[in-house]
Design an enzyme around this catalytic site. Structure first.
Site, short mmCIF file in Angstrom:
data_model
loop_
_atom_site.label_atom_id
_atom_site.label_comp_id
_atom_site.label_asym_id
_atom_site.label_seq_id
_atom_site.Cartn_x
_atom_site.Cartn_y
_atom_site.Cartn_z
N HIS A 123 0.88 -1.18 0.00
CA HIS A 123 0.00 0.00 0.00
C HIS A 123 0.92 1.23 0.00
O HIS A 123 2.02 1.19 0.56
CB HIS A 123 -0.83 -0.06 1.28
CG HIS A 123 -1.91 0.96 1.39
ND1 HIS A 123 -1.67 2.26 1.74
CD2 HIS A 123 -3.25 0.86 1.21
CE1 HIS A 123 -2.83 2.91 1.77
NE2 HIS A 123 -3.80 2.10 1.45
N ASP A 200 3.11 -4.84 7.94
CA ASP A 200 1.88 -4.07 7.82
C ASP A 200 0.72 -5.07 7.91
O ASP A 200 0.46 -5.81 6.95
CB ASP A 200 1.90 -3.32 6.48
CG ASP A 200 0.57 -2.64 6.19
OD1 ASP A 200 -0.38 -2.81 6.97
OD2 ASP A 200 0.49 -1.93 5.16
N GLN A 203 -4.41 -5.48 6.75
CA GLN A 203 -5.41 -6.37 6.13
C GLN A 203 -5.40 -7.77 6.72
O GLN A 203 -6.07 -8.66 6.19
CB GLN A 203 -5.17 -6.45 4.61
CG GLN A 203 -5.38 -5.15 3.88
CD GLN A 203 -6.83 -4.67 3.92
OE1 GLN A 203 -7.76 -5.42 4.19
NE2 GLN A 203 -7.02 -3.38 3.66
N LYS A 226 -10.19 -0.97 10.53
CA LYS A 226 -10.31 -2.15 9.67
C LYS A 226 -10.61 -3.41 10.49
O LYS A 226 -10.81 -4.48 9.95
CB LYS A 226 -9.03 -2.34 8.86
CG LYS A 226 -8.83 -1.20 7.85
CD LYS A 226 -7.70 -1.49 6.91
CE LYS A 226 -7.20 -0.27 6.20
NZ LYS A 226 -7.94 0.06 4.97
N CYS A 364 -4.82 2.43 -3.68
CA CYS A 364 -3.56 2.93 -3.10
C CYS A 364 -2.42 1.94 -3.30
O CYS A 364 -1.52 1.81 -2.45
CB CYS A 364 -3.71 3.23 -1.61
SG CYS A 364 -4.81 4.58 -1.27
N1 PLP Z 1 -1.69 -0.83 4.50
C1 PLP Z 1 -2.63 -1.59 3.94
C2 PLP Z 1 -2.28 -2.97 3.47
C3 PLP Z 1 -3.91 -1.08 3.79
O1 PLP Z 1 -4.86 -1.84 3.21
C4 PLP Z 1 -4.20 0.23 4.24
C5 PLP Z 1 -5.55 0.80 4.02
O2 PLP Z 1 -6.25 0.44 3.12
C6 PLP Z 1 -3.19 0.96 4.84
C7 PLP Z 1 -1.94 0.40 4.95
C8 PLP Z 1 -3.44 2.34 5.36
O3 PLP Z 1 -4.30 2.29 6.44
P1 PLP Z 1 -4.85 3.64 7.11
O4 PLP Z 1 -5.41 4.46 5.99
O5 PLP Z 1 -5.89 3.18 8.07
O6 PLP Z 1 -3.69 4.31 7.76
#
Ligand code: PLP
Length: 407
Positions: A123, A200, A203, A226, A364
Site C-alpha cells: 500500500h 503491515d 489487512q 479495519k 492505493c
Molecule cells: N496498509 C494496507 C495494506 C492497507 O490496506 C491500508 C488501508 O487500506 C493501509 C496500509 C493504510 O491504512 P490507514 O489508511 O488506516 O492508515
C-alpha cells in the site's frame, strides 16, 4: 463454534440500511469495516459518562478514562501476544505507525547508502514514508517483486539483502490482491542477515491470529477501523529494546519527563511515542472491537470468510470476460477483477445503484496496477457479516451490468 450469521448481522445497525431503495450489500470491508453496537455503545458510554483528558488528572473522570485507555492497551497486548503492554503504542492508524517507524527508527539507524526493502504489492502507506526517508538520508529503496499470480518472489529476497540493508517493510495480506504473504519465512530470512522487519497487518489483523512473539516480528502496524473499531486510532507494536533505543518522533504532551529550555528528557514507553492528547476514547473503542472479534473467534471468522471468498471466486469465474487479479494459492478476503470492455468506474457506479458497495481504482497500490499494466480494478472484500446470499446479489449485479454493455 460456527458463525451465527443472523445474530452477528443484528450487531451491525448499518447493515439494515437501504441504498437507492435496495438492501445494502457491503463488500468494501478492506477499505473500512462497519462497527458493531458493542463498539458504538462503548464510545457513547464514554462520551456520556466518563470523558476526561487522561493521565493528567486526579479526579474520578480522568482516572476512569485513563483506566479505559490502559485497559484497551492490555487488550491489544493480549490479542497480539506482546510481551509487555508498553510495547503497544497508540497511533492514528497504520499510516501513522509506518511514518513513526520510518522517522524514528529511520533517523537513528538509516544513513547514506543504507537500504530499505519493500515489496511491489505494498500500500502507498508502506512505500511513501520509506521513500521520504530514503530521499532525506540518501538511502536506497529496493523492491521485492511478485509474479503474475500475485505471489511474492521470496526466492529473490536473500539476494536483495546486502550488508547495508536495515529494514524490510512488508504487508501480511495485500489489500488489492488478497495474497497472504509468508511473513514468518521473510522474518527468518531477514533476521539471519541482521535485518529488521516491519509487518503491515492492516489487512490481516481482522482475519488471522497474529502472535508477535512467535513470529519474532520487530514492528507490527494496523488500523482500528479495519478491525471493526473506530477511525483515527491504530497501533504500532515494537520490541521493547528497539522502541527504547529509538528517539521520539513528535514532541509535546505526555511524551516528556522534564522540560527546561536547556534540555528536555523523555517519558518512558509507551508515552514517549504518544505526544499530545491521545485519542483515548477511540482506543477504548478499539479495545471493545477486539473483544467483539474475540467473542466470535478469529479461527471461526477466518474459516467462514475463506468459504465466502471461495464461493464468490467460483461464481465470478463463470462470468464471460471477467478476469481476477490476484490468484495466489494463499489468499483471502479480497477479489480484484475487471470485465472486458467495462471500465471499473462504470462497474462500481452501476453496482452502487443496486445497493452493492465495492471499491474501484488503484486501491492505493499503483505499483500493483503498473505490474498488470491496468489503471485499476473493481475490488470486493468480505467480512464475517457477509452472506452467500449477498454474494449471489453481487454476482447477479455484475451480470446485469454486463447485459447493459451487451456482453
Ligand atoms: N496498509 C494496507 C495494506 C492497507 O490496506 C491500508 C488501508 O487500506 C493501509 C496500509 C493504510 O491504512 P490507514 O489508511 O488506516 O492508515
Amino acid at each position: 463454534m460456527t458463525i451465527d450469521i443472523n445474530k452477528i448481522r443484528k450487531d451491525f445497525p448499518i447493515l439494515e440500511e437501504k441504498i437507492h431503495g435496495k438492501a445494502l450489500v457491503y463488500l468494501d470491508n478492506a477499505a473500512t469495516t462497519q462497527k458493531p453496537r458493542q463498539v458504538i455503545d462503548k464510545l457513547t458510554e464514554y462520551y456520556y459518562k466518563y470523558n476526561s483528558n487522561i493521565h493528567r488528572g486526579v479526579h474520578y473522570l480522568s482516572n476512569k478514562s485513563t483506566d479505559g485507555n490502559e485497559n484497551a492497551r492490555a487488550i491489544v497486548q493480549n490479542f497480539i501476544h506482546a510481551k509487555h503492554s508498553h510495547e503497544v503504542i497508540f497511533t492514528s492508524g497504520t499510516t501513522d505507525s509506518v511514518n513513526l517507524v520510518a522517522n524514528s527508527f529511520g533517523d537513528r539507524y538509516i544513513g547514506q547508502g543504507d537500504e530499505v526493502i519493500v515489496s511491489e504489492m505494498e500500500h502507498h502507506s508502506n512505500i511513501v514514508p520509506w521513500q521520504l526517508l530514503c530521499e532525506r538520508k540518501k538511502a536506497k529503496l529496493k523492491v521485492l517483486p511478485f509474479d503474475d499470480s500475485g505471489e511474492l518472489m521470496i526466492e529473490k529476497l536473500d539476494g536483495l539483502i546486502t550488508d547495508s540493508t536495515k529494514i524490510i517493510a512488508i504487508n501480511h495480506i495485500s489489500n488489492s490482491l488478497g495474497t497472504i504473504n509468508p511473513i514468518g519465512e521473510i522474518i527468518k530470512i531477514a533476521h539471519a542477515r541482521n535485518v529488521r522487519v516491519l509487518v503491515d497487518a492492516a489487512q490481516s489483523i481482522q482475519h488471522k491470529k497474529i502472535d508477535v512473539q512467535e513470529l519474532d516480528v520487530d514492528f507490527l502496524v494496523f488500523s482500528g477501523h479495519k478491525i471493526y473499531g473506530p477511525t483515527g486510532i491504530g497501533v504500532l507494536y515494537g520490541k521493547e529494546e528497539l522502541l527504547n533505543a529509538m528517539p521520539p518522533w513528535k514532541g509535546g504532551g505526555e511524551m516528556i519527563q522534564e522540560v527546561t529550555f536547556e534540555k528536555t528528557t523523555y517519558n518512558e514507553l509507551p508515552f514517549k511515542f504518544e505526544a499530545g492528547t491521545p485519542n483515548y476514547i477511540d482506543a477504548i473503542g478499539l479495545g471493545a472491537a477486539i473483544e467483539y472479534v474475540q467473542s466470535i473467534g478469529l479461527h471461526e471468522i477466518d474459516a467462514y470468510e475463506q468459504e465466502l471468498v471461495e464461493y464468490a471466486t467460483q461464481k465470478l469465474l463463470t462470468i464471460k470476460g471477467l478476469k481476477i487479479y490476484g490468484t495466489a494459492k494463499e489468499k483471502t478476503s479480497v477479489i480484484s477483477f475487471l470485465v472486458d470492455g467495462i471500465h471499473f468506474y462504470d462497474m462500481g457506479m452501476l453496482l452502487d445503484q443496486l445497493g452493492i458497495a465495492v471499491r474501484t481504482g488503484t486501491h492505493c497500490t499503483e505499483p500493483v496496477m503498473q505490474h498488470f499494466k491496468i489503471d485499476g480494478t473493481v475490488r470486493a472484500s468480505f467480512s464475517f457479516y457477509n452472506t452467500k446470499e449477498e454474494i449471489d446479489v453481487f454476482y447477479n449485479g455484475i451480470l446485469k451490468v454486463c447485459a447493459m454493455f451487451a456482453h
